[in-house]
Design an enzyme around this catalytic site. Structure first.
Site, PDB file in Angstrom:
ATOM      1  NE  ARG A   1      -4.058  -2.192   2.013  1.00 21.87           N
ATOM      2  CZ  ARG A   1      -5.275  -2.508   3.082  1.00 21.87           C
ATOM      3  NH1 ARG A   1      -4.864  -1.885   4.089  1.00 21.87           N
ATOM      4  NH2 ARG A   1      -5.438  -4.228   3.186  1.00 21.87           N
TER       5      ARG A   1
ATOM      6  NE  ARG B   1      -1.395   5.419   8.930  1.00 22.71           N
ATOM      7  CZ  ARG B   1      -2.415   5.171   8.579  1.00 22.71           C
ATOM      8  NH1 ARG B   1      -3.279   4.699   8.102  1.00 22.71           N
ATOM      9  NH2 ARG B   1      -3.962   5.553  10.298  1.00 22.71           N
TER      10      ARG B   1
ATOM     11  CD  GLU C   1      -9.004  -1.630  10.025  1.00 21.82           C
ATOM     12  OE1 GLU C   1      -8.942  -2.408   8.892  1.00 21.82           O
ATOM     13  OE2 GLU C   1      -8.727  -0.257   9.309  1.00 21.82           O
TER      14      GLU C   1
ATOM     15  CB  SER D   1     -11.740  -4.657   8.254  1.00 28.61           C
ATOM     16  OG  SER D   1     -11.080  -3.620   8.561  1.00 28.61           O
TER      17      SER D   1
ATOM     18  NE  ARG E   1      -2.196  -1.548  11.545  1.00 26.28           N
ATOM     19  CZ  ARG E   1      -3.252  -0.127  10.916  1.00 26.28           C
ATOM     20  NH1 ARG E   1      -4.049  -0.413  11.212  1.00 26.28           N
ATOM     21  NH2 ARG E   1      -2.463  -0.002   9.791  1.00 26.28           N
TER      22      ARG E   1
END
Length: 423
Positions: A260, A275, A347, A350, A387
């Protein structure tokens, strides 16, 4: 792509969804206009084509001036038919262009933006480090003490937001992802190592080339995209196929590296590995009958929570607001773990119900009992990522810089119970 029949029959539902997302409801009227022009042009085209065929028979029987007049009309009809065919094609192209800009229709998600989520529940209690008599260290300090995370050399080799996982750090990630894959297999998922480069039609079909296209790495010379999740490759796995769901959902667990660009995140989570540009993930992906999608969504969420229980993290579940949904998601639940050094929720998972949105774009269908075909529904859910190491280190640390290994991961680390700092 949304269902065109829904757009025609219930345009207000689509408008309301657009408004809830903070998107432009005028796209609905643009799509309806293009659809009406396409259908009108096709109707006129068919009428003139029928006249054209009938006239061909008349020309064959006619003679003299009558035949010449019929030939003139035949040429006129040919020009008109050609023009109407072009009009229909142009309107169809415009319709497709607008439909691809309309996000999936929201189903049950709260309205609003990023901060308008609804907390569904809390599980577990965050530790009171003050009561234990020490100030918690953040995951990077712990990771460096364990010689598990090396961001300095990551930056030296690849630039900002890259890192090395070394020694026990590499083993911890493998333990986490292997535990996730084992859990997925135990409940019936087929394990898959997926490609991390995909064609534009696959990336577009999953809904990632819209508002969030700037998040994606593209190899221009090869016209390929690096995936940000194995969901993309798994969604394309059955593209243009009719699949058999008679015995239940088709479930896959994809393990892949993910990439990403993190465009627009300057200054956010720059310390450590929260991140980053590259990470690993195990992702659940389900193809189901449309009427079973909501129930499958709850199952995916339950499996995510079962994985969180294995690593013993305090977490909450949130129902993501419509304005914070991805293009393809009709509804999304996130599981967020407590991050003690930042006093916030982070987070970790998801799970999204994409209904028939992706399958319609990618041509994934099933055959019904009546012999007809229809689009299936697709869903996805995170079962483990790099993460998670952040939350594991911070929540299970001890005053001396060591970290207790969650019981669910110990079998994957040779029974190791505590990670000790390296002198």
């Amino acid at each position: 792509m949304i269902d065109l029949r829904l757009l025609r029959d219930n345009p207000d539902v689509v408008r309301e969804s657009q408004v809830a997302r903070g998107d432009d409801p005028a796209l609905v009227d643009l799509a309806l206009d293009a659809d009406a022009r396409r259908r009108s042009a096709l109707s006129e085209f068919e009428t003139l084509r029928a006249e054209q065929k009938a006239m061909g028979k008349q020309v064959a029987r006619a003679q003299g001036e009558e035949k010449q007049a019929l030939l003139v009309r035949t040429r006129q009809l040919a020009d008109e038919v050609k023009a109407l065919s072009k009009d229909a094609d142009d309107a169809a192209a415009q319709l497709d262009e607008v439909l691809y800009r309309i996000a999936n229709v929201v189903e049950g998600a709260p309205a609003g933006g990023e901060e308008d989520y609804v907390v569904v529940k809390h599980v577990g209690t965050p530790r009171d480090f003050a009561a234990e008599g020490f100030e918690p260290a953040d995951h990077l300090a712990l990771g460096e003490g364990l010689r598990a995370i090396d961001t300095q050399r990551g930056a030296k080799v690849s630039g900002a937001r890259f890192y090395f996982l070394t020694g026990i750090g590499a083993r911890l990630e493998l333990a986490l992802l292997n535990a996730a894959m084992d859990q997925a297999v135990q409940v019936g998922f087929t394990p898959v190592i997926t490609p991390t480069l995909v064609k534009p039609e696959t990336m577009r079909g999953t809904g990632f080339l819209g508002a969030h296209a700037d998040e994606i790495y593209r190899l221009e010379k090869d016209d390929l995209y690096l995936v940000g999740t194995s969901e993309v490759a798994l969604a394309g796995y059955h593209a243009d196929e009719i699949i058999d769901l008679a015995d239940g959902p088709a479930r896959y667990a994809g393990w892949s590296a993910c990439y990403r660009r993190e465009a627009g995140s300057a200054g956010r989570d720059t310390r450590g590995i929260i991140r980053v540009h590259q990470f690993h993930k195990v992702e659940m992906f389900s193809y189901v009958r449309p009427e079973d999608a909501a129930a499958e969504h709850q199952r995916l969420l339950a499996w995510e929570e079962a994985m969180l229980a294995k690593v013993d993290l305090p977490y909450r579940v949130i129902d993501t607001a419509a304005g914070d949904l991805g293009t393809s998601a009709a509804r999304k639940f996130d599981c967020e773990a407590w991050l003690p050094t930042q006093g916030r929720w982070l987070e970790l998972t998801s799970t999204s119900n994409c209904t028939t949105f992706q399958a319609r774009r990618l041509g994934v269908r099933e055959r019904t009992e009546t012999g007809e075909t229809r689009n299936v529904a697709t869903l996805n859910g995170t079962l483990g990522t790099t993460r998670w190491i952040v939350a594991i280190l911070e929540n299970h640390q001890q005053a001396d810089g060591s970290v207790v290994v969650p019981e669910g991961l110990r079998p994957y680390l040779g029974g190791l119970e505590v990670l000790e700092p390296v002198a």
